[in-house]
Design an enzyme around this catalytic site. Sequence first.
Site, short mmCIF file in Angstrom:
data_model
loop_
_atom_site.label_atom_id
_atom_site.label_comp_id
_atom_site.label_asym_id
_atom_site.label_seq_id
_atom_site.Cartn_x
_atom_site.Cartn_y
_atom_site.Cartn_z
N ARG A 1 46.64 -9.49 15.62
CA ARG A 1 46.06 -10.73 15.12
C ARG A 1 45.79 -11.69 16.27
NH1 ARG A 1 50.60 -12.13 10.74
NH2 ARG A 1 51.82 -11.05 12.34
N LYS B 1 52.57 -14.96 16.67
CA LYS B 1 53.99 -14.63 16.64
C LYS B 1 54.76 -15.44 17.68
CE LYS B 1 55.73 -12.05 14.44
NZ LYS B 1 56.38 -12.27 13.12
N TYR C 1 54.16 -18.86 14.28
CA TYR C 1 55.34 -18.40 13.55
C TYR C 1 56.48 -18.28 14.55
CZ TYR C 1 52.48 -17.08 9.50
OH TYR C 1 51.64 -17.10 8.41
N HIS D 1 60.36 -18.17 13.30
CA HIS D 1 61.50 -17.44 12.71
C HIS D 1 62.73 -17.54 13.61
CE1 HIS D 1 58.89 -15.84 9.60
NE2 HIS D 1 58.04 -15.44 10.53
N GLU E 1 55.99 -21.19 9.48
CA GLU E 1 56.70 -20.76 8.27
C GLU E 1 57.57 -21.85 7.64
OE1 GLU E 1 59.64 -19.90 11.57
OE2 GLU E 1 57.46 -19.71 11.30
N SER F 1 52.32 -13.85 3.55
CA SER F 1 53.21 -13.29 2.53
C SER F 1 52.42 -12.48 1.52
CB SER F 1 53.97 -14.42 1.81
OG SER F 1 54.83 -15.10 2.70
N ASP G 1 65.07 -12.03 -9.63
CA ASP G 1 65.14 -13.33 -8.97
C ASP G 1 66.23 -14.16 -9.66
OD1 ASP G 1 62.92 -14.91 -7.01
OD2 ASP G 1 64.24 -16.22 -8.15
N SER H 1 68.74 -12.03 -11.25
CA SER H 1 69.39 -11.33 -10.14
C SER H 1 70.89 -11.64 -10.10
CB SER H 1 68.75 -11.74 -8.81
OG SER H 1 69.30 -10.99 -7.75
N VAL I 1 63.00 -11.49 -0.14
CA VAL I 1 63.87 -12.66 -0.26
C VAL I 1 63.57 -13.64 0.86
CG1 VAL I 1 66.26 -13.45 -0.29
CG2 VAL I 1 65.66 -11.25 -1.31
N ILE J 1 60.48 -6.89 3.57
CA ILE J 1 59.54 -7.92 4.01
C ILE J 1 60.29 -9.05 4.72
CG2 ILE J 1 57.76 -9.57 3.25
CD1 ILE J 1 57.31 -7.83 0.80
N ASP K 1 61.75 -10.50 9.32
CA ASP K 1 61.60 -11.57 10.30
C ASP K 1 62.72 -12.59 10.22
OD1 ASP K 1 59.32 -10.90 11.77
OD2 ASP K 1 57.98 -11.62 10.20
N ARG L 1 66.81 -3.31 10.55
CA ARG L 1 66.57 -3.64 11.97
C ARG L 1 65.07 -3.58 12.18
NH1 ARG L 1 65.49 1.21 14.51
NH2 ARG L 1 66.47 3.09 13.64
N VAL M 1 59.04 -3.19 9.39
CA VAL M 1 58.11 -3.70 10.41
C VAL M 1 58.06 -5.22 10.33
CG1 VAL M 1 55.72 -3.72 11.20
CG2 VAL M 1 56.77 -1.58 10.41
N MET N 1 54.09 -7.02 9.61
CA MET N 1 53.30 -6.14 8.75
C MET N 1 51.82 -6.51 8.71
SD MET N 1 55.97 -5.54 5.59
CE MET N 1 54.75 -4.68 4.60
#
Length: 372
Positions: free
Chosen positions: A15, A75, A96, A98, A120, A136, A200, A222, A241, A269, A272, A281, A300, A303
């Site tokens: 990207r 990133k 981003y 994280h 984010e 997302s 959820d 959940s 989540v 997902i 990160d 991992r 990944v 993604m």
Amino acid sequence: MIIGVVTEIKKDENRVSLTPAGARELTGAGHRVLVERGAGVGSSISDTDYEASGATIVDDVDDVWSESDLLLKVKEPIADEYKRLEAKKNQVLFTYLHLAASRECTDALVAANNVAIAYETVRLSDNSLPLLTPMSEVAGRMATLMGAHHLMRPGGGHGTLIAGVPGVAPANVVVIGAGVSGLAAATMAAGLHADVKVLDRNLERLRQVDIHFDGRVETIASSTLAIEEACIWADIVIGAVLVVGAKAPKLVSNELVARMREGSVLVDISVDQGGCFEATRPTTHSNPTFEVNGSIFYCVGNMPGAVPATSTKALSNATLPYVLELARHGWREAVLADDALAEGVNVVNGKVTYGPVAEALDMAYTPLRSLL
């Protein structure tokens, strides 16, 4: 203002942070846009496309870092870029981040003594995340597609077709988390005729999901027991989540994975933010999976980077209004005028200004308002 766009060097990241359309808006507003040569190639954007939009192509990436007042990325900076964070005094980095999952990157940003704003954690008054939402959506849809691929025998799974066929049941798909990515994953899974459960803790959100699918997807409140029962039933588990700016909770243990059907697939997902499976991992598009107790894990961390022609446009569409405000007013005035953007400010002049990051990393927290 001088705005810089650099090539992403994180593995398998194709990207780019700004499209030619975005460059045209910025240059039309009187700003200068510097684009590292070849930065858009991975997203099928040529240097000529940028030049036609008024941007200047720069051969040396170090020149982009050292000259830019506002540096746009996709990133978080990686180790090879840490030294460049100090190239320009009072530079603003917008990307981003994280940070709750990376003490190393946080330390580098603190040492740089500049300003770091995270896509984010930009949050509107209704708690929606406008700069995280498009990625997302991409990641959620991809999660189901990747789960379906790896459920097939060549992908390492037990050889089930997600959609089934007449007379043969489809795959069972469990989505943990009913946020934007979870809803996107469930929508794709339901569209592929899978048998879908969504979990959820937010009952009102589950009601919205039920209405959205007209009852075609099972919604479950959940809990530890509910997650265990759903995972044992599942062929594909998608972890979606999100705790904004903080580490994701670990909801699926290795012991639970051992009780799942051999050859099942788990897609995280949330990787990160540290991931919501115990064994998570980070992996890459080049080497996306690993095995845990007979199941396939796909974790990944970028993604949407696999579909950059789509992701770059979706991301730039969302970030451009904020980029324009930062360029027009400078970061302080822009943040004072926009509470949502203020939520995105994670580091200012050596201080961590986002509470969940400070808490996750056991670092000192400085309220942003005290620095404005």
